[in-house]
Design a protein around this motif. Structure first.
Motif, PDB file in Angstrom:
ATOM      1  N   THR A 252       0.832  -1.200   0.000  1.00  0.00           N
ATOM      2  CA  THR A 252       0.000   0.000   0.000  1.00  0.00           C
ATOM      3  C   THR A 252       0.866   1.249   0.000  1.00  0.00           C
ATOM      4  O   THR A 252       2.079   1.184   0.243  1.00  0.00           O
ATOM      5  CB  THR A 252      -0.932   0.032   1.229  1.00  0.00           C
ATOM      6  OG1 THR A 252      -0.134  -0.013   2.428  1.00  0.00           O
ATOM      7  CG2 THR A 252      -1.877  -1.157   1.214  1.00  0.00           C
ATOM      8  N   GLN A 253       0.233   2.373  -0.257  1.00  0.00           N
ATOM      9  CA  GLN A 253       0.916   3.662  -0.239  1.00  0.00           C
ATOM     10  C   GLN A 253       0.697   4.341   1.106  1.00  0.00           C
ATOM     11  O   GLN A 253      -0.432   4.403   1.591  1.00  0.00           O
ATOM     12  CB  GLN A 253       0.402   4.559  -1.360  1.00  0.00           C
ATOM     13  CG  GLN A 253       0.750   4.071  -2.756  1.00  0.00           C
ATOM     14  CD  GLN A 253       0.214   4.990  -3.834  1.00  0.00           C
ATOM     15  OE1 GLN A 253      -0.867   5.550  -3.706  1.00  0.00           O
ATOM     16  NE2 GLN A 253       0.966   5.147  -4.908  1.00  0.00           N
ATOM     17  N   PRO A 264       4.414   9.088  -2.349  1.00  0.00           N
ATOM     18  CA  PRO A 264       4.014   8.238  -1.229  1.00  0.00           C
ATOM     19  C   PRO A 264       5.009   7.104  -1.014  1.00  0.00           C
ATOM     20  O   PRO A 264       5.601   6.579  -1.955  1.00  0.00           O
ATOM     21  CB  PRO A 264       2.645   7.697  -1.672  1.00  0.00           C
ATOM     22  CG  PRO A 264       2.170   8.620  -2.732  1.00  0.00           C
ATOM     23  CD  PRO A 264       3.395   9.129  -3.417  1.00  0.00           C
ATOM     24  N   GLU A 265       5.192   6.746   0.239  1.00  0.00           N
ATOM     25  CA  GLU A 265       6.059   5.620   0.574  1.00  0.00           C
ATOM     26  C   GLU A 265       5.288   4.320   0.382  1.00  0.00           C
ATOM     27  O   GLU A 265       4.130   4.203   0.778  1.00  0.00           O
ATOM     28  CB  GLU A 265       6.529   5.735   2.021  1.00  0.00           C
ATOM     29  CG  GLU A 265       7.408   4.581   2.474  1.00  0.00           C
ATOM     30  CD  GLU A 265       7.722   4.633   3.959  1.00  0.00           C
ATOM     31  OE1 GLU A 265       8.451   3.747   4.440  1.00  0.00           O
ATOM     32  OE2 GLU A 265       7.218   5.566   4.628  1.00  0.00           O
ATOM     33  N   LEU A 266       5.929   3.343  -0.227  1.00  0.00           N
ATOM     34  CA  LEU A 266       5.317   2.033  -0.404  1.00  0.00           C
ATOM     35  C   LEU A 266       5.680   1.136   0.773  1.00  0.00           C
ATOM     36  O   LEU A 266       6.853   1.038   1.146  1.00  0.00           O
ATOM     37  CB  LEU A 266       5.786   1.389  -1.715  1.00  0.00           C
ATOM     38  CG  LEU A 266       5.382   2.115  -2.999  1.00  0.00           C
ATOM     39  CD1 LEU A 266       5.951   1.395  -4.210  1.00  0.00           C
ATOM     40  CD2 LEU A 266       3.870   2.232  -3.112  1.00  0.00           C
ATOM     41  N   LEU A 301       3.414  -0.898  -6.600  1.00  0.00           N
ATOM     42  CA  LEU A 301       2.161  -1.504  -6.171  1.00  0.00           C
ATOM     43  C   LEU A 301       1.935  -2.822  -6.912  1.00  0.00           C
ATOM     44  O   LEU A 301       2.469  -3.036  -8.003  1.00  0.00           O
ATOM     45  CB  LEU A 301       0.999  -0.548  -6.446  1.00  0.00           C
ATOM     46  CG  LEU A 301       0.980   0.733  -5.610  1.00  0.00           C
ATOM     47  CD1 LEU A 301      -0.097   1.689  -6.115  1.00  0.00           C
ATOM     48  CD2 LEU A 301       0.757   0.419  -4.135  1.00  0.00           C
TER      49      LEU A 301
END
Length: 413
Positions: A252-253, A264-266, A301
């Motif tokens: 998820t982000q 965004p960090e994964l 993702l």
């Protein structure tokens, strides 16, 4: 493990399940004594048999995607095929807007959304008989924007083509992949398929499920009327009480409220579900948390990873990127090596304007041959050094040292 390496090396939809298996094996091996595909008395060979202190588990690993639903609702394939027809008829790329209607099929168990489209196998005939003639007619009459509406038993489609809107295409459709029935969705089907394979196993029996691009695996976004992963797993436990636990794994982000300008960090999102009545819940919780600590940092993702896993070769890394400061220039090492090998030029902007690396000439420079051969086996430079010439020489040497196989661009051995 040789079979796992072959699956990881081969482009296709089986690559993502193999990646999840690798991550699970790596994490569990750090937690206890792990065996893979050891035979049960039944003759079956589960993916995982693990012993940690007094806990023994037997489990299988699988991955789930929306491929089956995409075949039944081929929106993207329809858009690609219409674009191909436009190009063949001489229109520029882009300028297409595709809108597909849907219907809701209801039963006593619930409802599901279905796009009003032919299935994937019937699309070529649908394009040839229903869409292509109307595009030809519009081009002949020069009536742009061209509007096409198809309304019938097999399809409900609105198409707008405006060449002035190139180079992008747009479209819309109802979300058909969000699960609305607890036991009729890709996640439930994947769990059901594995349940029978664990009959006769000792200890706690479970299933690890990796996300290969499946909306039923999403933990945070659900439209109205959709069922959650927890509801699906609990329904599975109700119907298959022999299974003690399920682990769902996705990416998820993570958004930072203070750093809006950053991507965004994964993060790995791993959820453990335990059947009511299971007596080793605390031990399973500790095990899954310990496994998760050793998972690799995700780079994309699941849906994007699923697309990339079907492609041959390797992603482009930093191709086309650079940094300049004073007397320093930084660029992609892979791109730099390909330029030296004669496969690309810096004018190509990395790989953005060329479909594939250039082929070497029939009689390449010997240095090009060596560099290209190293690239082909997945070796990149690990050191570059300027070797000064003598006092009476008017040139210096550049010495390039190649390392062993780089895991980013070489197959597993």
């Amino acid at each position: 493990m040789d079979q796992l390496a072959r699956r990881l090396n081969a482009p296709g939809k089986d690559r993502i399940p193999a990646m999840w298996e690798t991550a699970v094996f790596h994490g569990l091996a750090k937690c206890g004594a792990l065996e893979s595909e050891a035979a049960l008395p039944s003759g079956r060979r589960p993916d995982v048999q693990l012993t940690v202190d007094q806990l023994h588990i037997t489990a299988d690993i699988t991955a789930v995607s929306d491929d089956g639903l995409d075949d039944q609702n081929p929106f993207q394939e329809l858009m690609w095929q219409i674009e191909a027809v436009k190009t063949k008829l001489g229109l520029p790329s882009g300028g297409l807007d595709l809108r597909v209607r849907h219907k809701v099929k209801r039963s006593r168990r619930g409802s599901r959304t279905v796009l009003r489209l032919p299935n994937r196998n019937a699309l070529p005939d649908f394009i040839r008989t229903k869409i292509s003639p109307l595009i030809r007619t519009g081009i002949s009459a020069n009536t742009f924007p061209l509007h096409i509406t198809i309304e019938g038993d097999d399809a409900g489609v609105d198409i707008t083509i405006d060449p002035s809107l190139t180079p992008t295409n747009t479209g819309s459709y109802a979300p058909y992949s969000l699960p609305q029935i607890r036991d009729q969705n890709p996640l439930y089907n994947a769990l059901k398929a594995k349940a029978g394979q664990l009959r006769g196993a000792q200890g706690a029996k479970g299933i690890f499920v990796g996300d290969a691009g499946c909306d039923a695996m999403s933990f945070s976004r659900f439209s109205r009327g959709a069922v959650s992963p927890a509801e699906i797993v609990n329904e599975f436990f109700r119907q298959y009480s022999s299974i003690d636990f399920v682990v769902l794994m996705t990416v998820t982000q993570k958004l930072s409220p203070l750093m809006y300008h950053q991507a965004p960090e994964l993060v790995n999102e791993i959820s453990l579900f335990i059947r009511d009545g299971c007596t080793v819940g605390q031990e399973l919780d500790r095990l899954v948390k310990g496994m998760a600590e050793h998972f690799p940092q995700p780079s994309m993702l699941p849906i994007n990873g699923s697309h990339r896993a079907r492609e041959p070769g390797y992603s482009l890394g930093f191709h086309g990127g650079f940094e300049m400061s004073g007397d320093k220039v930084r660029m992609s090492l892979r791109e730099f090596t390909e330029v030296l090998a004669g496969l690309r030029t810096l004018a190509d902007q990395g790989a953005k304007v060329v479909p594939a690396p250039r082929a070497l000439s029939d009689r390449p420079n010997p240095v090009q041959s060596v560099i290209s051969a190293n690239l082909a086996r997945g070796w990149l430079p690990i050191a570059l050094d300027v070797v000064k010439g003598g006092e009476d020489e008017n040139d210096d040497w550049v010495e390039i040292v190649f390392g062993g196989p780089d895991p980013a661009i070489s197959p597993l051995c």
